[in-house]
Each structure stands twice: as C-alpha cells, then as structure tokens.
Design a protein around this motif. Structure first.
Motif, mmCIF file in Angstrom:
data_model
loop_
_atom_site.group_PDB
_atom_site.id
_atom_site.type_symbol
_atom_site.label_atom_id
_atom_site.label_comp_id
_atom_site.label_asym_id
_atom_site.label_seq_id
_atom_site.Cartn_x
_atom_site.Cartn_y
_atom_site.Cartn_z
ATOM 1 N N ILE A 1 0.824 -1.210 0.000
ATOM 2 C CA ILE A 1 0.000 0.000 0.000
ATOM 3 C C ILE A 1 0.856 1.258 0.000
ATOM 4 O O ILE A 1 0.668 2.148 -0.830
ATOM 5 N N PHE A 2 1.788 1.355 0.929
ATOM 6 C CA PHE A 2 2.500 2.609 1.146
ATOM 7 C C PHE A 2 3.850 2.707 0.441
ATOM 8 O O PHE A 2 4.273 3.808 0.084
ATOM 9 N N CYS A 3 4.541 1.607 0.243
ATOM 10 C CA CYS A 3 5.924 1.667 -0.233
ATOM 11 C C CYS A 3 6.095 1.286 -1.698
ATOM 12 O O CYS A 3 6.937 1.854 -2.390
ATOM 13 N N SER A 4 5.331 0.301 -2.154
ATOM 14 C CA SER A 4 5.562 -0.223 -3.503
ATOM 15 C C SER A 4 5.323 0.785 -4.625
ATOM 16 O O SER A 4 5.935 0.638 -5.680
ATOM 17 N N PRO A 5 4.476 1.813 -4.463
ATOM 18 C CA PRO A 5 4.355 2.761 -5.577
ATOM 19 C C PRO A 5 5.693 3.385 -5.984
ATOM 20 O O PRO A 5 5.904 3.649 -7.160
ATOM 21 N N CYS A 6 6.591 3.574 -5.044
ATOM 22 C CA CYS A 6 7.911 4.113 -5.383
ATOM 23 C C CYS A 6 8.985 3.016 -5.401
ATOM 24 O O CYS A 6 9.796 2.947 -6.317
ATOM 25 N N HIS A 7 9.009 2.180 -4.373
ATOM 26 C CA HIS A 7 10.078 1.195 -4.217
ATOM 27 C C HIS A 7 9.864 -0.060 -5.055
ATOM 28 O O HIS A 7 10.789 -0.860 -5.180
ATOM 29 N N GLY A 8 8.687 -0.256 -5.611
ATOM 30 C CA GLY A 8 8.400 -1.458 -6.386
ATOM 31 C C GLY A 8 8.052 -2.614 -5.459
ATOM 32 O O GLY A 8 8.423 -2.625 -4.289
ATOM 33 N N ARG A 9 7.337 -3.596 -5.964
ATOM 34 C CA ARG A 9 6.898 -4.723 -5.134
ATOM 35 C C ARG A 9 8.066 -5.594 -4.678
ATOM 36 O O ARG A 9 7.978 -6.269 -3.665
ATOM 37 N N ALA A 10 9.175 -5.565 -5.434
ATOM 38 C CA ALA A 10 10.344 -6.357 -5.059
ATOM 39 C C ALA A 10 11.376 -5.539 -4.285
ATOM 40 O O ALA A 10 12.411 -6.057 -3.884
ATOM 41 N N GLY A 11 11.110 -4.234 -4.081
ATOM 42 C CA GLY A 11 12.034 -3.388 -3.327
ATOM 43 C C GLY A 11 13.243 -2.942 -4.124
ATOM 44 O O GLY A 11 14.244 -2.518 -3.558
ATOM 45 N N ASP A 12 13.151 -3.008 -5.453
ATOM 46 C CA ASP A 12 14.296 -2.648 -6.286
ATOM 47 C C ASP A 12 14.327 -1.176 -6.682
ATOM 48 O O ASP A 12 15.210 -0.746 -7.414
ATOM 49 N N TYR B 1 12.805 2.097 10.130
ATOM 50 C CA TYR B 1 11.722 2.610 10.967
ATOM 51 C C TYR B 1 11.742 4.145 10.980
ATOM 52 O O TYR B 1 10.707 4.791 10.807
ATOM 53 N N ASP B 2 12.928 4.720 11.161
ATOM 54 C CA ASP B 2 13.050 6.180 11.206
ATOM 55 C C ASP B 2 12.724 6.826 9.863
ATOM 56 O O ASP B 2 12.106 7.894 9.822
ATOM 57 N N VAL B 3 13.127 6.200 8.765
ATOM 58 C CA VAL B 3 12.825 6.753 7.443
ATOM 59 C C VAL B 3 11.322 6.714 7.194
ATOM 60 O O VAL B 3 10.743 7.670 6.671
ATOM 61 N N ILE B 4 10.659 5.633 7.584
ATOM 62 C CA ILE B 4 9.201 5.569 7.435
ATOM 63 C C ILE B 4 8.558 6.661 8.288
ATOM 64 O O ILE B 4 7.636 7.351 7.855
ATOM 65 N N THR B 5 9.046 6.849 9.492
ATOM 66 C CA THR B 5 8.476 7.817 10.420
ATOM 67 C C THR B 5 8.696 9.257 9.982
ATOM 68 O O THR B 5 7.767 10.066 9.989
ATOM 69 N N ASN B 6 9.931 9.598 9.590
ATOM 70 C CA ASN B 6 10.293 10.998 9.348
ATOM 71 C C ASN B 6 10.492 11.364 7.884
ATOM 72 O O ASN B 6 10.638 12.540 7.579
ATOM 73 N N GLY B 7 10.552 10.374 7.009
ATOM 74 C CA GLY B 7 10.861 10.641 5.614
ATOM 75 C C GLY B 7 12.359 10.805 5.431
ATOM 76 O O GLY B 7 13.124 10.869 6.396
ATOM 77 N N TYR B 8 12.781 10.857 4.167
ATOM 78 C CA TYR B 8 14.200 11.019 3.863
ATOM 79 C C TYR B 8 14.322 11.414 2.406
ATOM 80 O O TYR B 8 13.714 10.787 1.538
ATOM 81 N N GLY B 9 15.088 12.444 2.103
ATOM 82 C CA GLY B 9 15.235 12.891 0.720
ATOM 83 C C GLY B 9 13.887 13.319 0.160
ATOM 84 O O GLY B 9 13.181 14.126 0.746
ATOM 85 N N ALA B 10 13.503 12.746 -0.976
ATOM 86 C CA ALA B 10 12.226 13.098 -1.607
ATOM 87 C C ALA B 10 11.053 12.387 -0.944
ATOM 88 O O ALA B 10 9.899 12.732 -1.188
ATOM 89 N N VAL C 1 1.094 5.728 9.049
ATOM 90 C CA VAL C 1 1.389 4.329 9.382
ATOM 91 C C VAL C 1 1.680 4.237 10.878
ATOM 92 O O VAL C 1 2.649 4.826 11.355
ATOM 93 N N PRO C 2 0.863 3.494 11.626
ATOM 94 C CA PRO C 2 1.119 3.368 13.068
ATOM 95 C C PRO C 2 2.443 2.637 13.344
ATOM 96 O O PRO C 2 2.925 1.882 12.502
ATOM 97 N N PRO C 3 3.031 2.850 14.520
ATOM 98 C CA PRO C 3 4.335 2.246 14.832
ATOM 99 C C PRO C 3 4.385 0.730 14.641
ATOM 100 O O PRO C 3 5.371 0.212 14.114
ATOM 101 N N ALA C 4 3.365 0.005 15.045
ATOM 102 C CA ALA C 4 3.395 -1.457 14.885
ATOM 103 C C ALA C 4 3.465 -1.838 13.411
ATOM 104 O O ALA C 4 4.171 -2.794 13.038
ATOM 105 N N ASP C 5 2.767 -1.106 12.560
ATOM 106 C CA ASP C 5 2.818 -1.388 11.119
ATOM 107 C C ASP C 5 4.164 -0.992 10.519
ATOM 108 O O ASP C 5 4.632 -1.615 9.570
ATOM 109 N N ARG C 6 4.802 0.030 11.077
ATOM 110 C CA ARG C 6 6.134 0.398 10.591
ATOM 111 C C ARG C 6 7.107 -0.746 10.831
ATOM 112 O O ARG C 6 7.913 -1.084 9.961
#
Length: 178
Positions: free
Chosen positions: A82-93, A123-132, A140-145
């Motif tokens: 839901i939250f990561c794959s639009p940019c990171h891709g489903r395989a994380g590449d 965890y910190d990057v999900i929480t605070n963002g990084y770069g773009a 995203v709640p902490p347990a889901d992070r």
C-alpha cells in the motif's frame, strides 16, 4: 406603521455604519514583512523544544521489538504494497509505478548499504521521511512500521540468502541449473 418604518430605517443606517474591519481582521501572509516585531518578520519561530500536538512521543526501540512471525510478515507485505511499492516497487528494487512515470528512483533495498543498515534506520525513514520521501509517521502506526521493516528484511533475504541455508532439494536444483 411610520414608527416601525423609522425604526427599520434607523437600524439599516446603524448597520451600514459598522466598519468592515470587524469582519476583515488585519493579518499577515506567511513570510510577509511586518513592523510589529523588531526583526521585521510577521511569523515567529517555534519556541525551542516545542513539540507538535500530534507528535508520537513514545520512545522507539533500537532493535526489532516483536517476534517475526508469518502473520507479522503478511501484515508487513500488505502495508508495504500500500504505502511503499508505488515508489520502491513490489520487489524493493526502486522501480515502482511512480518511478516509471518520471519520479526520481529511490534506492534499492538490495544494495549493500541498506542490507547492512540497522532495522531502526528503516523505521526512522518511514516515520520521518528522507530525501524526496515524505513522512509516513501520521499515516502508518508504529506497529505497522515495524511490520514493514520485517517485510523489507524478508525481501532482502530473498535475494541474498546463503546457499547453505537452502534445503537439499533446492540446492540440487540450483546446482543443476548452473
């Protein structure tokens, strides 16, 4: 009737006399100069140590706080999709749909630097963002992070699992393919 008419006319004249300043309060646009303060700025910097109202003040653990179970990994995969794959891709590449449409590519989770990064980094990057990448702390709640971090680790392991960790039938198949 004349007296009522006179009262209505008086009320209309009285209301017309009200200044519009009561409705249009003086205000400043962001970063607009002002003579109100000595430094000429209209906006004030937050007081040192100020915390946002909705800030999560609970301390985040330095190491993974939950046992990694299949249920946790499935939750992490769902949240990742839901939250990561639009940019990171489903395989994380780092080649998600947003990247394919021109957005700058994020780093691949499979590069050595991110494989060596501590869990808390993700965890910190999900929480605070990084770069773009903007912050997902409010979304995203902490347990889901932490579930997403577990799934990222599973993605990394899926590409870089040591051959010795494979069961014998899979090792035999792998050797036959070479």
């Amino acid at each position: 009737m004349t007296r009522a008419c006179a009262l209505v006319l008086f009320a209309l004249f009285a209301l017309a006399g009200c200044e519009q300043d009561m409705a249009d309060q003086p205000r400043y646009d962001p970063l607009e100069p002002s003579r109100q303060f000595a430094d000429g700025k209209s906006a004030r910097a937050p007081v040192e140590g100020a915390v946002a109202r909705d800030a999560d003040l609970s301390p985040a653990p330095q190491v993974f706080p939950y046992p990694v179970t299949m249920k946790l990994l499935q939750r992490g995969q769902q949240r990742f999709d839901i939250f990561c794959s639009p940019c990171h891709g489903r395989a994380g590449d780092g080649n998600g749909m947003i990247v394919q449409r021109g957005f700058p590519a994020p780093p691949s989770y499979h590069q050595d630097a991110l494989r060596r990064a501590p869990d808390r980094h993700f965890y910190d990057v999900i929480t605070n963002g990084y770069g773009a990448m903007y912050s997902y702390g409010a979304r995203v709640p902490p347990a889901d992070r932490w579930a997403i971090v577990a799934y990222i680790r599973a993605l990394q392991y899926s590409r870089h699992a040591p051959e010795a960790d494979l069961p014998q039938p899979q090792r035999t198949k792998l050797e036959a393919m070479r």
